[in-house]
Design a protein around this motif. Structure first.
Motif, PDB file in Angstrom:
ATOM      1  N   UNK A  79       0.834  -1.192   0.009  1.00 55.08           N
ATOM      2  CA  UNK A  79       0.130   0.022  -0.076  1.00 55.08           C
ATOM      3  C   UNK A  79       0.903   1.141  -0.046  1.00 55.08           C
ATOM      4  N   UNK A  80       0.249   2.205  -0.422  1.00 61.77           N
ATOM      5  CA  UNK A  80       1.223   3.636  -0.308  1.00 61.77           C
ATOM      6  C   UNK A  80       0.252   4.529   0.132  1.00 61.77           C
ATOM      7  N   UNK A  81       0.936   5.135   1.240  1.00 62.00           N
ATOM      8  CA  UNK A  81       0.292   6.084   2.102  1.00 62.00           C
ATOM      9  C   UNK A  81       1.155   7.338   2.310  1.00 62.00           C
ATOM     10  N   UNK A  82       0.949   8.586   2.301  1.00 62.05           N
ATOM     11  CA  UNK A  82       1.688   9.561   2.240  1.00 62.05           C
ATOM     12  C   UNK A  82       3.129   9.476   1.561  1.00 62.05           C
ATOM     13  N   UNK A  83       3.095   8.969   0.408  1.00 61.54           N
ATOM     14  CA  UNK A  83       4.060   8.594  -0.388  1.00 61.54           C
ATOM     15  C   UNK A  83       5.113   7.549  -0.104  1.00 61.54           C
ATOM     16  N   UNK A  84       4.668   6.755   0.932  1.00 62.22           N
ATOM     17  CA  UNK A  84       5.480   5.726   1.283  1.00 62.22           C
ATOM     18  C   UNK A  84       4.959   4.394   1.045  1.00 62.22           C
ATOM     19  N   UNK A  85       5.881   3.479   0.645  1.00 60.87           N
ATOM     20  CA  UNK A  85       5.057   2.090   0.534  1.00 60.87           C
ATOM     21  C   UNK A  85       5.463   1.179   1.543  1.00 60.87           C
ATOM     22  N   UNK A  86       4.546   0.527   1.956  1.00 65.35           N
ATOM     23  CA  UNK A  86       4.668  -0.812   2.726  1.00 65.35           C
ATOM     24  C   UNK A  86       3.973  -2.074   2.509  1.00 65.35           C
ATOM     25  N   UNK A  87       4.692  -3.112   2.995  1.00 66.28           N
ATOM     26  CA  UNK A  87       4.129  -4.319   2.476  1.00 66.28           C
ATOM     27  C   UNK A  87       2.950  -4.276   3.475  1.00 66.28           C
ATOM     28  N   UNK A  88       1.730  -5.067   2.866  1.00 64.81           N
ATOM     29  CA  UNK A  88       0.419  -5.538   3.720  1.00 64.81           C
ATOM     30  C   UNK A  88       0.242  -6.838   3.676  1.00 64.81           C
ATOM     31  N   UNK A  89      -0.571  -7.396   4.337  1.00 61.99           N
ATOM     32  CA  UNK A  89      -1.092  -8.883   4.351  1.00 61.99           C
ATOM     33  C   UNK A  89      -2.146  -9.160   3.359  1.00 61.99           C
ATOM     34  N   UNK A  90      -2.834  -8.009   3.400  1.00 56.28           N
ATOM     35  CA  UNK A  90      -4.071  -8.276   2.491  1.00 56.28           C
ATOM     36  C   UNK A  90      -4.762  -6.886   1.827  1.00 56.28           C
ATOM     37  N   UNK A  91      -5.387  -6.964   0.888  1.00 56.25           N
ATOM     38  CA  UNK A  91      -6.390  -5.728   0.396  1.00 56.25           C
ATOM     39  C   UNK A  91      -7.841  -6.245   0.452  1.00 56.25           C
ATOM     40  N   UNK A  92      -8.746  -5.420   0.812  1.00 57.23           N
ATOM     41  CA  UNK A  92      -9.981  -5.730   0.725  1.00 57.23           C
ATOM     42  C   UNK A  92     -10.614  -5.572  -0.717  1.00 57.23           C
ATOM     43  N   UNK A  93     -11.532  -6.434  -1.103  1.00 53.46           N
ATOM     44  CA  UNK A  93     -12.350  -6.220  -2.129  1.00 53.46           C
ATOM     45  C   UNK A  93     -13.591  -6.104  -2.027  1.00 53.46           C
ATOM     46  N   UNK A  94     -14.265  -4.901  -1.662  1.00 49.76           N
ATOM     47  CA  UNK A  94     -15.731  -4.761  -1.410  1.00 49.76           C
ATOM     48  C   UNK A  94     -16.559  -5.550  -2.207  1.00 49.76           C
ATOM     49  N   UNK A  95     -17.703  -5.814  -1.684  1.00 47.76           N
ATOM     50  CA  UNK A  95     -18.865  -6.452  -2.268  1.00 47.76           C
ATOM     51  C   UNK A  95     -19.378  -5.554  -3.291  1.00 47.76           C
ATOM     52  N   UNK A  96     -19.675  -5.836  -4.742  1.00 48.82           N
ATOM     53  CA  UNK A  96     -20.050  -4.813  -5.654  1.00 48.82           C
ATOM     54  C   UNK A  96     -19.214  -3.657  -5.863  1.00 48.82           C
ATOM     55  N   UNK A  97     -17.697  -3.894  -5.802  1.00 47.69           N
ATOM     56  CA  UNK A  97     -17.103  -2.974  -5.602  1.00 47.69           C
ATOM     57  C   UNK A  97     -15.618  -3.486  -6.387  1.00 47.69           C
ATOM     58  N   UNK A  98     -14.517  -2.702  -6.469  1.00 49.40           N
ATOM     59  CA  UNK A  98     -13.248  -3.025  -7.056  1.00 49.40           C
ATOM     60  C   UNK A  98     -12.015  -2.769  -6.236  1.00 49.40           C
ATOM     61  N   UNK A  99     -11.102  -3.298  -6.487  1.00 49.42           N
ATOM     62  CA  UNK A  99      -9.861  -3.093  -5.729  1.00 49.42           C
ATOM     63  C   UNK A  99      -8.826  -2.498  -7.217  1.00 49.42           C
ATOM     64  N   UNK A 100      -8.316  -1.262  -6.841  1.00 49.92           N
ATOM     65  CA  UNK A 100      -7.251  -0.745  -8.081  1.00 49.92           C
ATOM     66  C   UNK A 100      -5.978  -0.723  -7.514  1.00 49.92           C
ATOM     67  N   UNK A 101      -5.351  -1.556  -8.143  1.00 57.40           N
ATOM     68  CA  UNK A 101      -3.637  -1.484  -7.922  1.00 57.40           C
ATOM     69  C   UNK A 101      -3.173  -0.507  -9.060  1.00 57.40           C
ATOM     70  N   UNK A 102      -2.661   0.391  -8.702  1.00 61.27           N
ATOM     71  CA  UNK A 102      -2.163   1.604  -9.741  1.00 61.27           C
ATOM     72  C   UNK A 102      -1.060   2.179  -9.452  1.00 61.27           C
ATOM     73  N   UNK A 103      -0.437   2.903 -10.637  1.00 61.57           N
ATOM     74  CA  UNK A 103       0.862   3.670  -9.990  1.00 61.57           C
ATOM     75  C   UNK A 103       0.365   4.874  -9.246  1.00 61.57           C
TER      76      UNK A 103
END
Length: 159
Positions: A87-111
């Motif tokens: 995940x990228x927060x405050x222009x810093x990257x850090x490894x995470x264990x998972x990303x949520x994919x909401x019901x009737x939604x989407x997960x965007x992995x983007x530049x």
């Protein structure tokens, strides 16, 4: 009880049963859910910019067309023995264990945002190549995706 009271009570009871049955049926199925109740996931917009170092990023969108949420829990690829999700927060990257994919939604992995990170890649793919990845989820089965390798500065948001 008189006849009128009995008839009213019977109608009220029948209406209550019909309403409860309708609610129960609505709760058991939702548009887009598979018969097994697992989320229905689709991947689009996948790509990898041509790496310039021994690391590479991967980007894609996971769309969930069901009423059941899921999580992206890991990614693997023959390109690297160490594929992470960041995940990228405050222009810093850090490894995470998972990303949520909401019901009737989407997960965007983007530049510039959340993404897949290939650490210590075994070889540098060139523009035009494809990189295989397997996405794993908490509830859904794995999905295999081919990431087309694009120019190092490729960013679909700018097109």
């Amino acid at each position: 009880m008189n006849r009128r009271t009995t008839r009213t009570a019977t109608r009220t009871l029948a209406a209550s049963i019909a309403l409860a049955s309708g609610l129960a049926l609505t709760g058991c199925s939702s548009d887009g859910d598979a018969k097994d109740g697992k989320p229905q996931l689709k991947v689009s917009g996948a790509f990898m910019p041509q790496p310039v170092m021994d690391m590479a990023g991967g980007f894609l969108v996971i769309k969930n067309d069901s009423g059941t949420a899921d999580k992206l829990t890991s990614v693997s690829s023959p390109l690297s023995d160490d594929v992470q999700i960041h995940e990228t927060k405050d222009q810093k990257m850090r490894q995470v264990k998972s990303f949520d994919i909401p019901a009737n939604g989407e997960l965007k992995l983007e530049r510039g945002g959340n993404h897949i990170m290939f650490m210590k890649i075994k070889q540098k793919p060139k523009q035009g190549d494809k990189v295989s990845v397997e996405l794993r989820f908490e509830k859904s089965g794995p999905i295999k995706v081919e990431l087309p390798v694009e120019a190092p500065n490729h960013n679909p948001k700018q097109h």
